[in-house]
Design an enzyme around this catalytic site. Structure first.
Site, PDB file in Angstrom:
ATOM      1  N   PHE A 129       0.853  -1.180   0.000  1.00  0.00           N
ATOM      2  CA  PHE A 129       0.000   0.000   0.000  1.00  0.00           C
ATOM      3  C   PHE A 129       0.894   1.237   0.000  1.00  0.00           C
ATOM      4  CE2 PHE A 129      -3.131   2.937   2.054  1.00  0.00           C
ATOM      5  CZ  PHE A 129      -4.015   2.930   1.002  1.00  0.00           C
ATOM      6  N   TYR A 226     -11.343   0.895  10.311  1.00  0.00           N
ATOM      7  CA  TYR A 226     -12.507   1.343   9.537  1.00  0.00           C
ATOM      8  C   TYR A 226     -12.823   0.464   8.340  1.00  0.00           C
ATOM      9  CZ  TYR A 226      -8.851   3.941   6.945  1.00  0.00           C
ATOM     10  OH  TYR A 226      -7.731   4.301   6.265  1.00  0.00           O
ATOM     11  N   LYS A 227     -12.072  -0.622   8.166  1.00  0.00           N
ATOM     12  CA  LYS A 227     -12.376  -1.531   7.066  1.00  0.00           C
ATOM     13  C   LYS A 227     -13.206  -2.693   7.620  1.00  0.00           C
ATOM     14  CE  LYS A 227      -8.059  -0.225   4.709  1.00  0.00           C
ATOM     15  NZ  LYS A 227      -8.579   0.437   3.499  1.00  0.00           N
ATOM     16  N   ARG A 375     -12.129  -4.063  -7.687  1.00  0.00           N
ATOM     17  CA  ARG A 375     -11.872  -4.712  -6.402  1.00  0.00           C
ATOM     18  C   ARG A 375     -13.190  -4.930  -5.673  1.00  0.00           C
ATOM     19  NH1 ARG A 375      -8.179  -2.073  -1.615  1.00  0.00           N
ATOM     20  NH2 ARG A 375     -10.018  -0.729  -1.519  1.00  0.00           N
TER      21      ARG A 375
END
Lengths: 416, 416
Positions: A129, A226-227, A375
């Site tokens: 990332f 938060y995912k 995705r």
């Protein structure tokens, strides 16, 4: 040939199906982007009102004690720790993933300065990332101590990358784009044998796959809430440090909350014992409080049941795309092998951006990642097998009809 | 002799009196701790519900575009900038004060490495807010480049402290304990003449006193939004950089949000133009959104009217304490001179902790700071002259009756 009826039958047997009612999802949406921003637990709205109206509005400054604000980072950290194979006292919820990565990397480099002072190489993946790489770059540039970043391509050819110069190996457990997953125990063992410390980014792993930090012999880990943990937009992140390292070194972002006596107002910094020294400044309480709502739901579920359903949904998605969209130029970039993938599946398509915009307009919300990647996040707590069927049917219709060629789907927006 | 009737008369003439109705304050409380955690604007509850229910719950990932989440740091920064003498594009709301101080200090040191490479001294006050000193310590320790911190006592004897070794002067505009305020323009001019860059902590100044960063010739500033700006518990902080420095250097906490193309997912960091490069990781949106509620109220008021009332309330408090509590061992530690004080007044008392606990139990909420300091924040938007009278009358009663000697006020809690 898989039919929608097969999917409905699978849903009828799904032991996790009941969790969906704990989430507020808008009608007409199939949400396949829980790996970017998780859905809202119903309880989060009430909790948020409580914090704002009662704890802030009525309690005012007294809530630091009376409402337990001061204990939040450690208390939530302990709950989160149960989902990532950490013992109590090893994890705190605080700051952002980027900042926690900076702290952990600085701490790891300092340990190596003592133990293996000649090592000046940090290894990561070119496809990690990007913010992880940016934070490494920022720290190296700040230090001006001869560090360099060695980027390896795709899944790591460990025996080539890990030599006697490597101080720290920084990897995402699950790749944000492809969904490829490392064997944390095997990689950590290999790194340890080489005298290299490991730092794991669990952003796409925590709450999505079983993570066993202590059992895997990891050294440091960071991640976001938060995912898959459904903490809310931009909710504070977490940091975990192996017990062996916790009292050994400081970290450089040494703010008041990590002080041994935060209210003694002493001019000199004295690090708190244990994981609390990884805290820095005052945290956004109203955002942090909602993290608990997502964690409490995740802790009710069996992580192995979540994993089994995630893999089943992934297999279903891959199979249905082949079955329904076989004539279209979709290329799976996620590993098929269960042990080698996380909880999202990704496909390349030459017009990936436009296709995703069209899907979103039709209520099937996944996301687009450069270059050309569609995705799809698979969140077993609020997705059904039938959702997957309906999503792929929509994808098929868009591709068959070429509706993605309509002008409104060609415009790029700032954020994708 | 000042009477309560005099205070009521002053309230009748108060042009800011109407602002109180915009805040939710619990009944039976006189809140004199808005310099630690500001009161809740009524609008914050609605805004919070909107973010959680609609923007997160219904909008989901789409809200990064549709609800303007991505623009929040710059948009709120521009609003806040109007209160501190900054032009649009010079301020962002993000992270914590501690972290922003780290970024600004690292950037300032890097500028000096280029312009005046031999300088290795950072000057601050021994009585500066401790976290500021801790962050300086953390950065120096990380750099290992021979930096040292020179701490001066009380109000700075500038001509002694600022010599040719001083790279950066880091001061709080208003001291957190005493309320003493620096003349920012005079100090900045003196520093500039010495080739020293200034970094101002505005935690106790923003929204409390008129701040004129550009006109004062300041170089960097940071501050918080949860005190006089009423942003909510732990709401994100801000950072301002003088236009001359903005495009010159990076800062080391180089996360995705400060990248020139944050969604291009490039492996190498390329800093955004201007102030946006001081952003780092994903922000707590639900906490950040509420910052706007406090800012919008502050922007309706005239900062000079706020200042005039703040000074009037401070004078009143000091005079009433002398008049009503003259026989008790209270020592004013705040400067009486208007130009030399901010918006709180502090007194030492040998049993300060116990006296403050008793005041709080009686509904007069100030706070206690080591050592022996009773601190009273004066927030003109929601305090009246009569509030001050009633607060001092309660203090007098507690001191006359010695009710602070009761056992329940002797116990120390974790957070004060």
């Amino acid at each position: 040939m898989i039919t929608r009826a097969h999917c409905q039958a699978a849903d009828a047997l799904d032991t996790l199906a009941g969790f969906r009612q704990q989430f507020a999802l808008p009608p007409g949406v199939i949400y396949l982007d829980g790996n970017s921003l998780g859905a809202r637990p119903h309880s989060a709205l009430l909790r948020s009102q409580q914090v704002v109206a009662q704890e802030w509005g009525d309690g005012l400054i007294r809530s630091w004690n009376d409402a337990g604000w001061f204990d939040l980072p450690a208390r939530l950290g302990d709950k989160l720790g149960q989902l990532i194979g950490a013992a109590p006292g090893e994890t705190v919820v605080t700051d952002t993933t980027s900042l926690n990565l900076f702290k952990a990397l600085a701490a790891a480099l300092r340990i190596q300065q003592q133990d293996r002072p000649a090592r000046r190489v940090i290894v990561s993946e070119r496809d990690n990332f990007p913010t992880d790489l940016y934070m490494i770059e920022g720290l190296m540039d700040l230090l001006q101590q001869g560090y360099s970043l060695r980027l390896v391509d795709e899944q790591l050819p460990l025996d080539v990358a890990l030599d006697g110069d490597v101080a720290v190996l920084l990897l995402s457990h699950v790749n944000y784009r492809t969904g490829a997953m490392y064997d944390m125990a095997a990689v950590s063992a290999r790194a340890r044998a080489n005298g290299t410390l490991t730092l794991w980014d669990l952003a796409h792993a925590a709450g999505a796959v079983p993570v066993t930090l202590n059992a895997s012999g990891a050294d440091f880990a960071v991640g976001c809430t938060y995912k898959y943990l459904n903490g809310g937009p931009g909710s504070p992140a977490f940091i975990w440090v192996a017990p062996a390292h916790q009292d050994r070194f400081w970290q450089p972002l040494s703010g008041w909350w990590g002080h041994q006596q935060p209210f003694a107002m002493q001019p000199a910094y004295q690090a708190a014992s244990g994981i609390r020294r990884f805290l820095c400044g005052t945290q956004p309480i109203s955002a942090m409080a909602m993290v608990e709502c997502g964690l409490d739901i995740a802790l009710q579920a069996d992580m192995h049941a979540i994993r089994a359903k995630s893999l089943a949904l992934g297999d279903l998605f891959i199979t249905l795309v082949a079955q329904q969209c076989g004539q279209h130029p979709l290329t799976l970039i996620t590993p098929r092998e269960h042990a080698a993938r996380g909880s999202h599946v990704s496909f390349c398509h030459p017009h990936g951006y436009e296709v995703m915009q069209t899907l979103i307009a039709r209520g099937v919300i996944g996301d687009y990642r450069e270059p050309a990647v569609l995705r799809f996040g698979l969140t077993p707590l609020y997705l059904s097998h039938t959702d997957i069927w309906d999503a792929v049917a929509t994808l098929q219709d868009i591709l068959d009809s070429e509706s993605w060629r309509q002008p409104q789907y060609q415009q790029r927006t700032a954020v994708t």
